[in-house]
Design a protein around this motif. Sequence first.
Motif, PDB file in Angstrom:
ATOM      1  N   VAL A   1       0.838  -1.195   0.000  1.00  0.00           N
ATOM      2  CA  VAL A   1       0.000   0.000   0.000  1.00  0.00           C
ATOM      3  C   VAL A   1       0.878   1.253   0.000  1.00  0.00           C
ATOM      4  CG1 VAL A   1      -1.696   1.339   1.309  1.00  0.00           C
ATOM      5  CG2 VAL A   1      -1.913  -1.146   1.169  1.00  0.00           C
TER       6      VAL A   1
ATOM      7  N   VAL B   1      -6.062   5.996   1.067  1.00  0.00           N
ATOM      8  CA  VAL B   1      -7.312   5.281   0.825  1.00  0.00           C
ATOM      9  C   VAL B   1      -7.397   4.835  -0.629  1.00  0.00           C
ATOM     10  CG1 VAL B   1      -9.813   5.447   0.810  1.00  0.00           C
ATOM     11  CG2 VAL B   1      -8.508   6.546   2.646  1.00  0.00           C
ATOM     12  N   THR B   2      -7.016   5.723  -1.516  1.00  0.00           N
ATOM     13  CA  THR B   2      -7.092   5.397  -2.940  1.00  0.00           C
ATOM     14  C   THR B   2      -6.176   4.232  -3.287  1.00  0.00           C
ATOM     15  OG1 THR B   2      -7.520   7.737  -3.357  1.00  0.00           O
ATOM     16  CG2 THR B   2      -6.955   6.351  -5.249  1.00  0.00           C
TER      17      THR B   2
ATOM     18  N   ASP C   1      -5.216   1.859  -1.289  1.00  0.00           N
ATOM     19  CA  ASP C   1      -5.854   0.676  -0.729  1.00  0.00           C
ATOM     20  C   ASP C   1      -7.007   0.219  -1.622  1.00  0.00           C
ATOM     21  OD1 ASP C   1      -6.463  -1.264   1.269  1.00  0.00           O
ATOM     22  OD2 ASP C   1      -5.695   0.117   2.771  1.00  0.00           O
ATOM     23  N   LEU C   2      -7.782   1.165  -2.064  1.00  0.00           N
ATOM     24  CA  LEU C   2      -8.948   0.871  -2.901  1.00  0.00           C
ATOM     25  C   LEU C   2      -8.537   0.227  -4.221  1.00  0.00           C
ATOM     26  CD1 LEU C   2     -11.993   1.142  -3.441  1.00  0.00           C
ATOM     27  CD2 LEU C   2     -11.536   3.430  -4.349  1.00  0.00           C
ATOM     28  N   ILE C   3      -7.561   0.831  -4.874  1.00  0.00           N
ATOM     29  CA  ILE C   3      -7.150   0.306  -6.187  1.00  0.00           C
ATOM     30  C   ILE C   3      -6.588  -1.098  -6.064  1.00  0.00           C
ATOM     31  CG2 ILE C   3      -5.522   0.613  -8.093  1.00  0.00           C
ATOM     32  CD1 ILE C   3      -5.921   3.626  -7.803  1.00  0.00           C
TER      33      ILE C   3
ATOM     34  N   LEU D   1      -7.441  -3.271  -3.980  1.00  0.00           N
ATOM     35  CA  LEU D   1      -8.596  -4.163  -3.824  1.00  0.00           C
ATOM     36  C   LEU D   1      -9.263  -4.414  -5.178  1.00  0.00           C
ATOM     37  CD1 LEU D   1     -10.525  -5.701  -1.907  1.00  0.00           C
ATOM     38  CD2 LEU D   1     -11.885  -3.607  -1.773  1.00  0.00           C
ATOM     39  N   MET D   2      -9.404  -3.347  -5.947  1.00  0.00           N
ATOM     40  CA  MET D   2     -10.050  -3.472  -7.263  1.00  0.00           C
ATOM     41  C   MET D   2      -9.280  -4.425  -8.167  1.00  0.00           C
ATOM     42  SD  MET D   2     -10.925   0.565  -7.806  1.00  0.00           S
ATOM     43  CE  MET D   2     -11.945   0.463  -9.275  1.00  0.00           C
TER      44      MET D   2
ATOM     45  N   ALA E   1      -7.707  -6.885  -7.272  1.00  0.00           N
ATOM     46  CA  ALA E   1      -7.919  -8.262  -6.822  1.00  0.00           C
ATOM     47  C   ALA E   1      -9.292  -8.807  -7.226  1.00  0.00           C
ATOM     48  CB  ALA E   1      -7.748  -8.346  -5.313  1.00  0.00           C
TER      49      ALA E   1
ATOM     50  N   ILE F   1     -10.439   2.441 -13.190  1.00  0.00           N
ATOM     51  CA  ILE F   1      -9.423   3.008 -12.296  1.00  0.00           C
ATOM     52  C   ILE F   1      -8.834   4.274 -12.903  1.00  0.00           C
ATOM     53  CG2 ILE F   1      -7.133   2.631 -11.293  1.00  0.00           C
ATOM     54  CD1 ILE F   1      -7.886  -0.345 -11.024  1.00  0.00           C
TER      55      ILE F   1
END
Lengths: 205, 205, 205, 205
Positions: free
Chosen positions: B137, B160-161, B163-165, B167-168, B170, B195
Amino acid sequence: MEVQTNIKNKDLVSKRRKQIITAASKLFFEKGFDQTTMREISRASGLTMGSLYDYVRSKDDILVLVYKDVIERFRSGLGLNEKADLDVNPGNLENILHRSMKQMYKLSKAVQLLYRESWSRRKNVHLQMREIDRTNVENFTRLLLKGQQEGSFQVINPVVTADLILLMVALPAIREWSLSNIDQEEVIDTVTKFILRGLSTEGRV
Amino acid sequence: MEVQTNIKNKDLVSKRRKQIITAASKLFFEKGFDQTTMREISRASGLTMGSLYDYVRSKDDILVLVYKDVIERFRSGLGLNEKADLDVNPGNLENILHRSMKQMYKLSKAVQLLYRESWSRRKNVHLQMREIDRTNVENFTRLLLKGQQEGSFQVINPVVTADLILLMVALPAIREWSLSNIDQEEVIDTVTKFILRGLSTEGRV
Amino acid sequence: MEVQTNIKNKDLVSKRRKQIITAASKLFFEKGFDQTTMREISRASGLTMGSLYDYVRSKDDILVLVYKDVIERFRSGLGLNEKADLDVNPGNLENILHRSMKQMYKLSKAVQLLYRESWSRRKNVHLQMREIDRTNVENFTRLLLKGQQEGSFQVINPVVTADLILLMVALPAIREWSLSNIDQEEVIDTVTKFILRGLSTEGRV
Amino acid sequence: MEVQTNIKNKDLVSKRRKQIITAASKLFFEKGFDQTTMREISRASGLTMGSLYDYVRSKDDILVLVYKDVIERFRSGLGLNEKADLDVNPGNLENILHRSMKQMYKLSKAVQLLYRESWSRRKNVHLQMREIDRTNVENFTRLLLKGQQEGSFQVINPVVTADLILLMVALPAIREWSLSNIDQEEVIDTVTKFILRGLSTEGRV
DNA sequence: AATGAATGAGTCTTCATTCAT
DNA sequence: CATGAATGAAGACTCATTCAT
C-alpha cells in the motif's frame, strides 16, 4: 432452503434461534466458524446441547442462520425493503453508496465472515450466499444500465462494473485493519468520489 | 522470521519443502486451512508424518510457507524485482494494472486463501501478511503522490485510494465465481479503465 | 551385564561413552528419564543419532551407563575402594556417615534419579541397582554385627537397621528441597548424632 | 486448587472419578505416570476417551486426583482427622509411629508413587505435594519441641529431626523390595525403637 | 566410524452429534 | 420440550530406532 426443526411452537423457535444467532455471531466474528465449538455456542446462548440441536440440525445450520441474519441486518440498515433492494434511481447513487459504506463500517466483522466463509465449500451457505449475491449484482447492473441509457453514466461492461463497485463499497469491511486510523468520512468520501468519477461521462477513455 | 527445521542438508530442505508447499497449497486452496489435515498433506506430499515434521514444526508453519510462496510467485509473475516493486513511472500504471490482474486470474485460488486467512487470528501468517501488505500500500501510495504532483492524477486521499485500487485489482480473484463466464480481457479492460477514469484529472468532482 | 557396542576401538568407546554419560546425566537429573529424548542426548553429547546408537543399543542402555557412573562417583568420592567398601572399623562410623552425607549433598540430583528409576520397571537398571544395593546393605549389616559383638552397638534387627541407616544417610538427597535452607553441617550433625544414639548401648529399650 | 470438570451432576462426578482414580492408581503404581497411557486408563476405568475428558481436563489432573486420594487414604487410615493431624501428645509417639508404618506397608505402592513424582516437575502435583509435606513436617516439629520442653525428648535440630523421622517411618514403602522377606512387626519394632532411642534423653552425645 | 534423514505407530486431546431420562 | 452425559473417530504432534550413504 429453510433451516428445519422438530419444535412445533413457532414463537419459541424464533425466540431460541435469536439466542443462538446472537451468541454464534459474536463467536464466529471473533474466532471464525471452524474455531468455534458447539459447546461454546451452547454456553453463550444459554441453551443446553440438547436444546441447541432441537432448534438446529447441525453446526452448518447455524452458519446459515447467522448468514441470513447478517444479510437481513445489512438490508434493514440500508432502509431498503427486500423487494426494492438496490433497484433504485441512478440519481440516488451517491446517497446509496454512502449509506452502504456506513453499514460496512458497522457490520465489518459480519461482512468479513461472509467473505471468509463464501470461499469455504460449506454447501448450504455457499449456495444461498451466491444466490443473494447474484441478485445484488443483477440489481446493480440494472441501475447502471438505466444510468447509461439516461446518459448519466459511462460504462464499459455493466456486469463487471456492478461487481466491481459492490466490491469497492465493501472496502471498509474487507480492509478494516488497514484503514483503521483513517477518518471514516474521509474513506467514504474518497471511495464515493472515485466511483462517481469512474462512471462519469466527462472523461474520455 | 524464518521457518525452522531439524534437517541440516539445505538442498534437501528446499526440495522437501517444495513438495510440502505444492501439496499443501492445493489442499488449502481447495478446502481451506482448517479443513486440511496433516495426514492429507503427508500423503499428498509423499512424506511420512515424521518426515513432514522434520521439515516443519507445525501446521501453522506450513501456512507461512505457502503464504510466502504465493507472494513470491505473485511478485515474480509480475516481472518486477523486489526493489523497484510498484514504485514505477506513473505512465506505466495501465500496464501494471493489466499485468497484476493477469496474475490475479492465474493465482486466484492463492489470493483467496490469503484473504481468507488474513482474517483468522493465526499470529505468524497474520503478522507477516500485514507487513507485506502495508509495504504494498505504501509503495502504491507513493506512486499516486508522484502522479498527483506531476499533474497526471487527481486523488482525494492517496492512502485510501491506494488501498482501494489494490482491492479493485484483486477483483478477478475475490469475485472469481461471479465473473467466471465473462471474458478475461473484458474484465481487465473494464477495471483498468474504471481506475484510470477514477484517477483522471478531467472530471470535475 | 556389560553394555554392548559394535565399535572395536576400546579407547574410542570409552571416550564417546563419557560424552554420552555427561550429557545424559545432566538431562536425566533435570528432566527425568522419560522426559529426555534421544535427540536431546545426541545434541548435548555432540554425537549424531547414528553414532549414539553405535555406542549404545538403546535409551535404557544409557540409563544403565549413567547409573553405574553415579555409583562409581559416589564410591570414589567416599575415598573407599570397592573391596574395603563400607566394611570398616566400627569406630569410624561417625566419620563414614559424615563423608557419606557430604556426598549426598554433592550428588543429590544423581541420588534422586537412582531412587526414582529404581521404582520404574526398567529391567536392566532395576536388576543392577538391586544387586549393588543388596551388597551395600550386606556390608553395612556386617559392620553392625561386628559392632554388636564388640559391645559398641545395640541393635535389634541388624538387616533392618542397616537398611534404615542407609536411608537416613540419604536424607540430604531425598529431602533436598525441604532442607534447602538449613545449614549443611547442622543437618549432617543432627543425623549423625541421631544414628549414633539409635545404636547406643546406654539407652534401655 | 480443585480439579475442574464439565459435568454438572456432582454425584456422578464423584462416582466416575472414583472409577478413574481406582483405575489410574493401579496403573500409575505399577508402571509409573509417564508409562501409563490415557487409553489404558480409559479401558481400565470403563470410560470412553471422551467421557474421561469430561471428568478431567488432562492427564496431569488425574495425577492430582490420585495424589489427593492417596493422602486422604493415608490420613483416614491413621484414624486422625485433618485438624488434629500429627499434633498429639508426645506420649503417643510410639503409637503413632507404629500406626504410620502399618499404613506405609498397606500403601507402599502409593507412597512410592508420591516420592517418584515429587521429583518430576509436574507443577500441579509438585506444589500441592510440597504444601502438604511442609505441613506434616511442621506438625511433627511442634510435637518434638513440646517433647523437648517437657524433657521427654532430646533433640539437636527439631526441623531436621522431624524431617528425618518422617523419612524413617516411610522405610517400609521406600525400601519395600529390600525388606520384603522380613517380618513386618520386626521391621516396625526395630524402626520404632531406633527412633525412640534417637530421641532419648538418657544417652549422652 | 560417522552421518542424519526416514519411519510410523503411538501420544494426548477435542468435539459434533445422539439419546435415555 | 429440556437436559446433559456419552460416544469414538479424528486431530496435531512426538520419538526411539534404523539404515543407506
